[in-house]
Design an enzyme around this catalytic site. Structure first.
Site: not given
Length: 667
Positions: A527-528
């Protein structure tokens, strides 16, 4: 450090990056055969060392040594970069014969296009404008500095009408232009191209970007009547409640039309209710067009939402037909927060049809039917749940849990043959990108990859994604399948990147702190950063798990992880270790609740604690997540939970979206 030593350091810095990258653990490849075939050998390592020697030869002008080294590197993908660097060293001399040869040999490549850009900069600085027109490509070159040189070149050696058009486009922006534009604007003004209307338009654009300094500067170029209007506009910009003096502005409403519209948008940000009343008053006297009305109503609706003024937004939607999905969704969430299920269903039914069919609102419509009618509407609710459960997503998994059925992963490998992948692995642009990555030239590596893949078709992009995965360039494999719009190859979309590090760190965290499943580490990194080890955010967060240096420093002391400087966060091993230990501290703080820990990782633990205090343990888990005040954090939490399930599946483990204590407690 002497000047010459400093320059040498800058020149060989990529070699230092290469050494650091080479020392990192090799990620697992998705295709063993392809990985073995393309695994760096002693020969390729030797070529990389020869390349660095050649760069030093260029630095010191050792042509004989450079020629010898180039002969040894004849088949190496980065040979064109030696010419690029060699020509760049003497670019001020404008060796056009060498440049023309280089551009012809490297037409349509990243290195060729970048050489052209560097040449244009040099030609512009030396005011060689006739030659400039030979190399400038209007459809490709959009940088403001290059276009300002182009406008100058057109005025001197081309069409003055075209020069005026280009200059007008450069002028009409809400920010300060680059200094290369100053001579062009000065001549344009002397020749009558800069009209009062154009000055007014830029003044307004500057204020729309909240650039008061530029607006004030621009106003000094106006004639007196325009200066008076501009001064009033800036007054309204700073104090939009001046618009409530209706007689002042309605004496000559058409004259103040743009001032009124700009001021109403500003006023809505301060107080949407007051702005809505002012809008009614002014719209009764001024005939705003359909676009202006739609824009204002949409803006008012969003400001009501951002100011948590439910009644104001309800009244606005009652008085006007609203097609703004954002505002209607906000009202649905407000109803969820109040557990007003009748209103939840009401607002979902008023969403645009396309939004109603999304898994999110299918789930909430089913939930509202169950809460309102129980078993009486169980059939209708089940139908909606089944539709949502077809999706591989947070709400798809929630719906499946409600129905007590298995998750729909829809895992279909990309329909690409091994031959296509093998052929793509030999693509010149991709080979260059890989070698640039290996020697630490990360900017050039990304540019080469982008150039190589920008015109690829669907199958070629998928093959490129397979190649990137096999090479351990996971963020490019993810980007490739997204660009190809093929979302069902979970090996490419959700790679088990840096698996050895993740597994080792997960075990270590479990021994020292709150246990942390490797699947959640994967999910957060995915996600990051999409597994880009050198990712950097605007806030200064770095690396795979996007850690701020301050957070990393504090975590390192508690975790016993070696950390000396922010550069260390570009190491996958260090970044994953520190990010995982920090995540475990959040789990410990929030009673091992993963979605609260994920929310805290994104928005900060203080905000999460504040939100929990506001909701006073009265909301079910799904409602609490859906009504997180920040949309970024809301989506972040939902993605991390869903990705955790997907990574468990990819690892051969079955995992529930939510654990019993997470789903059972109210927040």
């Amino acid at each position: 450090m002497s000047v010459s030593t400093s320059r040498l350091f800058q020149f060989i810095a990529p070699l230092m990056v290469w050494i650091c990258l080479s020392a990192q653990a090799e990620p697992q490849a998705s295709s063993k055969e392809l990985s073995q075939q393309n695994k760096p050998t002693t020969g390729i390592s030797n070529q990389r060392q020869l390349l660095q020697q050649a760069r030093i030869a260029i630095k010191y002008g050792n042509k004989k040594q450079l020629k010898q080294l180039k002969a040894k590197l004849a088949n190496y993908p980065l040979v064109p970069y030696l010419d690029y660097w060699a020509i760049g060293k003497k670019l001020r001399q404008l060796p056009l014969k060498d440049i023309d040869r280089f551009l012809a040999e490297n037409q349509g490549t990243a290195v060729g296009d970048w050489m052209r850009i560097r040449l244009l900069r040099e030609l512009g600085q030396q005011r060689q404008f006739q030659t400039y027109l030979k190399y400038f490509q209007p459809e490709k070159h959009k940088r403001a500095a290059l276009r300002c040189y182009y406008a100058d070149a057109l005025f001197r050696h081309g069409s003055k009408d075209n020069a005026d058009q280009v200059t007008t486009e450069l002028w009409l922006v809400g920010h300060s232009q680059v200094e290369e534009c100053d001579p062009v604007f000065a001549r344009w003004k002397r020749n009558g191209g800069l009209t009062q209307e154009k000055i007014w338009s830029r003044h307004l654009l500057a204020l729309e970007e909240d650039n008061l300094e530029l607006a004030s500067y621009i106003a000094r170029k106006m004639d007196k009547p325009f200066q008076q209007r501009a001064a009033l506009l800036r007054e309204v910009h700073k104090s939009p409640k001046l618009l409530l003096n209706y007689p002042r502005f309605l004496q000559s409403p058409e004259h103040h039309r743009e001032i009124i519209l700009h001021g109403l948008h500003r006023l809505a940000r301060e107080d949407a209710a007051v702005a809505e009343q002012a809008w009614q008053r002014y719209s009764a006297s001024l005939l705003f067009n359909d676009k202006e009305q739609a824009n204002m109503l949409r803006h008012l609706a969003r400001q009501f939402a951002r100011q948590d003024d439910t009644q104001g937004l309800l009244q606005l939607t009652k008085n006007h037909t609203m097609d703004d999905g954002y505002s209607i969704e906000w009202l649905a969430r407000q109803s969820l927060r109040e557990l007003d299920w009748e209103q939840v269903a009401f607002w979902i039914d008023r969403l645009p049809l396309e939004r109603q069919q999304r898994d999110r609102w299918l789930y909430w419509k089913a939930r509202s039917l169950e809460e309102l009618y129980g078993k009486a509407q169980s059939g209708a609710a089940s139908l909606l749940y089944r539709k949502a459960a077809r999706e591989r997503s947070y709400y798809g998994f929630l719906a499946a849990d409600t129905l007590g059925q298995n998750y729909s992963f829809v895992d279909r490998p990309a329909p690409i043959t091994p031959i296509q992948v093998q052929q793509m692995a030999q693509h010149t642009g991709l080979q260059r990108a890989r070698e640039l990555q290996a020697i630490g030239e990360l900017f050039h590596a990304r540019r080469e990859w982008s150039y190589a893949t920008r015109e690829m078709d669907h199958e070629e992009l998928l093959a490129a994604g397979k190649v990137a995965s096999a090479w351990g360039w996971y963020h490019k494999s993810i980007q490739s399948v997204l660009a190809a719009d093929y979302l069902d190859d979970l090996e490419l979309r959700f790679p088990l990147a840096f698996a050895d590090i993740v597994e080792s760190v997960s075990e270590q965290v479990g021994r020292q702190s709150t246990p942390l499943e490797p699947y959640m580490i994967y999910a957060v990194a995915r996600q990051e950063s999409h597994f880009s080890h050198d990712a950097k955010s605007r806030s200064g967060a770095l690396g795979l798990m996007q850690l701020l240096p301050s957070t990393a420093r504090a975590t390192a002391k508690r975790a016993g992880v070696r950390y000396r400087r922010s550069w260390d966060l570009l190491s996958p091993k260090t970044n994953i270790a520190l990010g995982s230990f920090y995540l475990s501290t959040l789990l410990n703080r929030f009673d091992n609740n993963r979605f609260l820990a994920a929310a805290a990782y994104n928005a900060g633990p203080t905000r999460v604690a504040k939100w929990l205090k506001e909701t006073r343990q009265r909301l079910p888990h799904d409602v609490w997540i859906e009504t997180i005040p920040y949309s970024e954090t809301r989506n972040y939490v939902q993605n991390v939970l869903a990705y955790t399930v997907i990574y468990a599946y990819r690892s051969g483990t079955k995992l529930q979206l939510l654990k019993a204590h997470e789903a059972g407690n109210k927040l």
